[in-house]
Enzyme design. Structure first.
Site, PDB file in Angstrom:
ATOM      1  N   SER A  65      49.204  40.151  37.300  1.00 48.71           N
ATOM      2  CA  SER A  65      47.962  39.644  36.706  1.00 48.71           C
ATOM      3  C   SER A  65      48.251  38.313  35.995  1.00 48.71           C
ATOM      4  O   SER A  65      48.688  37.372  36.654  1.00 48.71           O
ATOM      5  CB  SER A  65      47.366  40.698  35.768  1.00 48.71           C
ATOM      6  OG  SER A  65      46.051  40.369  35.434  1.00 48.71           O
ATOM      7  N   ASP A  79      41.050  45.462  44.330  1.00 43.24           N
ATOM      8  CA  ASP A  79      41.316  44.959  42.980  1.00 43.24           C
ATOM      9  C   ASP A  79      39.987  44.608  42.314  1.00 43.24           C
ATOM     10  O   ASP A  79      39.269  43.719  42.770  1.00 43.24           O
ATOM     11  CB  ASP A  79      42.220  43.721  43.063  1.00 43.24           C
ATOM     12  CG  ASP A  79      42.688  43.234  41.696  1.00 43.24           C
ATOM     13  OD1 ASP A  79      41.905  43.322  40.730  1.00 43.24           O
ATOM     14  OD2 ASP A  79      43.834  42.752  41.607  1.00 43.24           O
ATOM     15  N   HIS A 112      43.869  46.875  40.508  1.00 44.95           N
ATOM     16  CA  HIS A 112      44.533  45.740  39.877  1.00 44.95           C
ATOM     17  C   HIS A 112      45.970  46.096  39.473  1.00 44.95           C
ATOM     18  O   HIS A 112      46.166  46.884  38.551  1.00 44.95           O
ATOM     19  CB  HIS A 112      43.732  45.302  38.660  1.00 44.95           C
ATOM     20  CG  HIS A 112      44.174  44.005  38.081  1.00 44.95           C
ATOM     21  ND1 HIS A 112      44.303  42.859  38.846  1.00 44.95           N
ATOM     22  CD2 HIS A 112      44.541  43.650  36.827  1.00 44.95           C
ATOM     23  CE1 HIS A 112      44.712  41.871  38.064  1.00 44.95           C
ATOM     24  NE2 HIS A 112      44.857  42.323  36.848  1.00 44.95           N
TER      25      HIS A 112
END
Ligand SMILES: *[C@@H]1O[C@H](CO)[C@@H](O)[C@H](O)[C@H]1NC(C)=O
Ligand SMILES: *[C@@H]1O[C@H](CO)[C@@H](O)[C@H](O)[C@H]1NC(C)=O
Ligand SMILES: *[C@@H]1O[C@H](CO)[C@@H](O)[C@H](O)[C@H]1NC(C)=O
Ligand SMILES: *[C@@H]1O[C@H](CO)[C@@H](O)[C@H](O)[C@H]1NC(C)=O
Ligand SMILES: *[C@@H]1O[C@H](CO)[C@@H](O)[C@H](O)[C@H]1NC(C)=O
Length: 517
Positions: free
Chosen positions: A187, A404, A442
């Site tokens: 991320s 995601d 994610h």
């Protein structure tokens, strides 16, 4: 392909002796010596301790009060000034049983938090590991307000500093430098890894960048626009809002239209870009008006926009679309709670407009253009020029879940293609590989085969075929590049994830990676 235990043992540079509660007396003494024995520029050693057996430990900073560690190690807590008005808090975890490798770790969101669980995981894999607070504490953009040097740490500097200082600590403790150095993050951590390859290509031999928040300005803007499209739960002012319950209904329809496209009906959409989801099928009909089972025209219009790429004021592509399938995520509230996304609000307010208060009611495309033009701290991280990193022999691994719910996987394809064009090469196999993971949310989670060692709690098997960190090591140290990564799902089924642009196809009995180039 398997990362032979024999190779690991050969590299084992260990002083270890397990089993004793006091640990190794020589290591303990060497460790405690660091308290006065380290003299590193701009760096204050806050504390040094030797922790021979698994326990709970107190933490630096305000993000969490306790963490756990499993492997015996020497812990060095330090602060490094990065400018006259900024600095990072960081920790080096130096395991007794060290395989000679250095690792730097990234952060998440707008954090601001030392990744203690990742420090523990990396030490259990025998890396000497450093993680920092990224220049500030907490998951907020407020510390950047009128403080551009703190923003610089977040944007590009903290990982570099943790590498430079961390390597000195490693050498002081073990008596020789690391054989190779690695970076792992997801991320924001994926963006930091990308930024490091671009700005400090010498720092790491191998970089693992998951679900990277690259093209950051546009990502922040896209998240804001998606939220605007949907509106708020206050139905009177915003008839377009889709409640969490209705999203379940939308997800069912997405699956009805697209699940089978991959060749098998398994509630996982292998290639969301092949899914031409048509939300109009959900419109209420005269004979079907219960809000539970149909959507109003404004709601369907919102879905149309969410599942379409976002374009800017001049018609240019701003960000790829939301991946159909991602709407099943438990994280759906991050973008679709009805509240304007805090990251977008804070970024605009504290970093772009530099005001202490801001009302986001009129948020629109012009704000996106402004965020992009300011590009505060050079945060964009959208540059295809990996030539220096490639030339120095660096290896870059990336992965992105195709469900995601925070950052669409299309962005990672787009970055890959950008690098391809920038380096004028049809594929990047020699130094950059991107694994697309169907059904993964994610960084981790989701119905797909989402466990492949990328993060703590995702370690299915300790081998380079099933653990992407070990695959990176195998690539850097033995020249064995991963063609696919085998993920394991919660139900223990496995699936080989293919490297872009190789496609994952159902052959009648299994998913196989088919190179159609
Ligand atoms: C770090 O900066 C602070 C504030 O400017 C200063 O007082 C301190 O001496 C610096 N520490 C080191 C190790 O340079
Ligand atoms: C130490 O900090 C100063 C400014 O704060 C900076 O100019 C210098 O490059 C730093 N030294 C190292 C080794 O990073
Ligand atoms: C993988 O497992 C083997 C056997 O249990 C062990 O010796 C080795 O240290 C492990 N490798 C890593 C990187 O943890
Ligand atoms: C806010 O500060 C950033 C630098 O930190 C600057 O680039 C930007 O232009 C400023 N915005 C305004 C509206 O002055
Ligand atoms: C499909 O792929 C699997 C795994 O590679 C292989 O074992 C199997 O024989 C293939 N099936 C067909 C019908 O080609």
């Amino acid at each position: 392909m398997e990362f032979a235990v024999a190779i690991l043992s050969k590299l084992l540079l260990t002083f270890s002796s397990f089993g004793s509660n006091a640990g190794d007396p020589t290591l303990r003494a060497k460790c405690l010596d660091l308290k006065s024995g380290l003299n590193i520029e701009n760096t204050t050693i806050l504390d040094v301790s030797y922790l021979p057996k698994a326990s709970k430990i107190s933490t630096l900073g305000t993000c969490q009060s306790k963490a756990t560690h499993s492997a015996p190690f020497c812990r060095v807590q330090f602060h490094t000034n990065t400018s006259a008005t900024s600095g990072i808090d960081a920790e080096a975890w130096l395991p007794d049983e060290w395989f000679g490798r250095f690792m730097g770790l990234g952060n998440r969101g707008l954090g601001g938090c030392i990744a203690y669980d990742e420090l523990d995981y990396a030490s259990s894999l025998h890396f000497a590991t450093v993680a920092s607070n990224n220049g500030h504490d907490g998951d907020s953009a407020l510390p950047f307000y009128q403080n551009p040097e703190v923003l610089n740490d977040f944007s590009f500097r903290s990982i570099h500093v943790e590498a430079v200082v961390g390597k000195q600590i490693v050498e002081a403790y073990y008596g020789h430098p690391q054989t190779k150095s690695y970076y792992v993050g997801c991320s924001t951590g994926g963006r930091q890894g990308t930024q490091t390859a671009l700005k400090y290509p010498e720092d790491f031999d191998g970089i693992l960048a998951g679900a990277p928040a690259t093209d950051f300005n546009h990502l922040v803007h896209w998240t804001g626009m998606l939220s605007r499209f949907l509106g708020s739960p206050d139905a009177a002012s915003s008839p377009s809002f889709v409640s969490p319950k209705l999203w379940t209904f939308v997800h069912k329809e997405v699956l009805r239209q697209c699940d089978g496209l991959g060749g098998v009906v398994d509630r996982i959409i292998t290639e969301p870009d092949a899914c031409d989801f048509r939300p109009e099928t959900l419109l209420c009909r005269p004979d079907l008006t219960s809000s539970k089972s149909c959507l109003t025209t404004p709601q369907v219009e919102a879905l149309r926009k969410i599942y379409s790429p976002l374009y800017g004021l001049d018609g240019e592509l701003v960000y790829p679309r939301y991946d159909p399938g991602a709407e099943s995520s438990p994280l759906i509230g991050f973008t679709f709670s009805g509240e304007f996304p805090p990251y977008t609000k804070q970024w605009l307010q504290y970093v772009v407009l530099n005001v202490s208060d801001y009302d986001v009611n009129d948020y629109g495309l012009k704000h996106g253009a402004l965020i992009d033009s300011v590009d505060a701290g050079d945060i964009a991280t959208f540059d295809g020029d990996f030539s220096t990193f490639r030339a120095r022999g660096g290896k870059f691994l990336s992965y992105h879940g195709r469900a995601d719910s925070i950052i669409p996987s299309g962005n990672s394809k787009r970055v890959y293609d950008l690098i391809s064009r920038s380096l004028s090469t049809p594929n990047l196999d020699d130094f950059y590989r991107l694994f697309l993971v169907p059904g993964m949310d994610h960084c981790a989670g989701g119905l797909g085969a989402s466990k492949f060692g990328q993060l703590p709690g995702t370690q299915a098997r300790n081998s380079s075929s099933h653990n992407i960190i070990l695959a990176m090591v195998d690539w850097v140290e033995n020249g064995v590049a991963p063609d696919s990564i085998i993920g394991t799902a919660s139900d223990r089924t496995t699936r080989a994830h293919c490297r872009y642009p190789v496609r994952s196809l159902w052959n009648g009995s299994d998913f196989v990676c088919e190179d159609a180039r």
